[in-house]
Write a protein that holds these residues in place. Structure first.
Motif, PDB file in Angstrom:
ATOM      1  N   ASN A   1       5.512  -5.530  -1.163  1.00 35.39           N
ATOM      2  CA  ASN A   1       4.771  -5.289   0.077  1.00 35.39           C
ATOM      3  C   ASN A   1       4.619  -3.810   0.445  1.00 35.39           C
ATOM      4  O   ASN A   1       4.050  -3.488   1.489  1.00 35.39           O
TER       5      ASN A   1
ATOM      6  N   GLY B   1      -4.505   1.324   1.236  1.00 33.08           N
ATOM      7  CA  GLY B   1      -3.635   0.412   1.952  1.00 33.08           C
ATOM      8  C   GLY B   1      -3.299  -0.837   1.172  1.00 33.08           C
ATOM      9  O   GLY B   1      -2.861  -1.834   1.749  1.00 33.08           O
ATOM     10  N   ASP B   2      -3.466  -0.806  -0.142  1.00 36.41           N
ATOM     11  CA  ASP B   2      -3.159  -1.973  -0.972  1.00 36.41           C
ATOM     12  C   ASP B   2      -1.649  -2.099  -1.188  1.00 36.41           C
ATOM     13  O   ASP B   2      -0.927  -1.103  -1.267  1.00 36.41           O
ATOM     14  N   THR B   3      -1.182  -3.333  -1.290  1.00 38.08           N
ATOM     15  CA  THR B   3       0.226  -3.549  -1.585  1.00 38.08           C
ATOM     16  C   THR B   3       0.480  -3.297  -3.068  1.00 38.08           C
ATOM     17  O   THR B   3      -0.437  -3.383  -3.896  1.00 38.08           O
TER      18      THR B   3
ATOM     19  N   ARG C   1       2.855  -0.410   0.635  1.00 35.95           N
ATOM     20  CA  ARG C   1       1.409  -0.144   0.618  1.00 35.95           C
ATOM     21  C   ARG C   1       1.113   1.300   0.221  1.00 35.95           C
ATOM     22  O   ARG C   1       1.875   2.203   0.538  1.00 35.95           O
TER      23      ARG C   1
END
Length: 393
Positions: free
Chosen positions: A354, A327-329, A356
């Motif tokens: 942004n 779930g990292d950008t 993800r």
């Protein structure tokens, strides 16, 4: 992909890297014991029976031979001992071609080729390299081709080991001498301290530590900045002396345990993740205790502290040669990429920052392979890489 499947991927990759360290004689005593226990408990081969693998197992064994650089004539008994983990090695062959994009709750898995060629310079993966600063201020450059040795310390280019006998010598002296180990962008390094504690330093990190410890007194080091994984020698081996990792914003006190600290200079949060054992984390206004599989986050902007349960293997996968994103950008992912490949990243399209991701990628790839993977997923239209600057469009 369900969370259980993603976790299974990470576990398989972790086992592969564990086996690689086992066969390369770079595993810790705890890791060696783990592999020995697995093979003894689950995979004994009767001496009166010859084991003959089927075609599928034989094929997977060849993957293991290739990925872990084993000798092809390795015994069939060893094959039987490791067949439960053989699939882990084959997973590594797929990691570089698989990336999981998360833009909606129903995350899907997309497989993309990584062998496309683009007109950009090649940026290889990071290597083992660091600068050792001695107590007199002298800098010693350590690379994978460097061999450095004194009476107290030795480096073979991949790791640096301090003489454990120095611990006893220090007890007779009040003056403690300190060294610094600085890992630049595009590097990583391993250090074994004089008390036997082991530290893995990630890219763009700096550790301050004594060349010897005084018996019975708290053993202290400082993570000046960056990320490090600690495997601490138990206090029972050091007259009950605890171990403390200091940072300008917090301190972590341990008895004997394994944990990860991420405290980069340009980031406003410090993350402390406990793998096993117990730690106490002290900051300006907070005193928090962690249990295994928990991560403490200290927000430096408001001094708030939160503690959450996490997937530990995902948090520490960097030590095992894996990028793991949950779930990292894209902006945060590129911070990690920039440290490992020593490049500066610019976003021509700010909306890309942004997006993800969930995914795992091998760290030993050329940067172009990773960029092509992201490009083929239609996340970016193109990229330009020149003179250590990466522009995403």
């Amino acid at each position: 992909m369900k969370n259980t499947n993603k976790r299974k991927w990470l576990e398989l990759i972790w086992v592969t890297k564990l086996l690689e360290r086992y066969f390369n004689d770079s595993a810790t005593e705890k890791e060696k014991h783990m592999v020995d226990r697995w093979t003894a408990d689950n995979m004994e081969v009767p001496s009166t029976k010859s084991y003959e693998p089927d075609e599928t197992t034989e094929r997977i064994w060849q993957h293991i031979v290739t990925e872990l650089h084993l000798k092809p004539q390795a015994s069939k008994k060893k094959l039987f001992q490791l067949n439960l983990y053989a699939v882990a090695a084959s997973v590594v062959l797929l990691v570089s071609a698989t990336f999981m994009l998360m833009q909606h709750p129903d995350t899907s898995v997309i497989k993309a080729p990584v062998d496309s060629i683009v007109n950009s310079e090649s940026i290889p993966a990071g290597t083992d390299k660091a600068i050792l600063t001695l107590e007199d201020g002298t800098d010693v450059v350590l690379t994978d081709k460097t061999h450095y040795k004194t009476n107290a310390v030795e480096s073979n280019g991949e790791k640096i080991v301090y003489n454990t006998s120095a611990v006893d010598d220090a007890s007779a002296s009040i003056q403690i001498k300190y060294n610094y180990l600085t890992v630049p962008r595009g590097g990583q390094y391993f250090v074994k301290l004089a008390d036997g504690s082991q530290v893995w330093l990630n890219s763009e990190s700096k550790l301050k530590f004594p060349t010897a410890f005084i018996a019975g007194k708290t053993r202290e080091v400082e993570l000046v900045y960056g990320e490090a994984y600690f495997d601490i020698s138990p206090s029972r081996k050091h007259a009950g002396a605890a171990f403390k990792v200091n940072n300008q914003n917090q301190s972590v006190q341990v008895v004997g345990t394994e944990f990860n600290i991420k405290a980069y200079k340009e980031e406003s949060k410090i993350y402390t993740t406990l793998v096993e054992g117990k730690v106490v984390v002290d900051s300006k206004d907070h005193h928090g205790k962690l249990i295994p599989n928990q991560k403490l986050t200290l927000d430096l902007l408001n001094n708030n502290v939160t503690i959450n349960n996490v997937d530990v293997q995902s948090e520490i996968s960097w030590r095992d040669g894996i990028f793991s994103f949950k779930g990292d950008t894209l902006k945060d992912i590129m911070k990690i990429i920039s440290r490992w490949y020593d490049v500066d990243v610019q976003f021509e399209n700010q909306n890309l920052e942004n997006i993800r991701f969930n995914g795992v990628l091998a760290k030993n790839q050329d940067l172009k392979q990773i960029l092509e993977t992201i490009k083929n997923l239609s996340i970016i239209k193109s990229y330009h890489l020149h003179d250590k600057t990466l522009i995403l469009k």
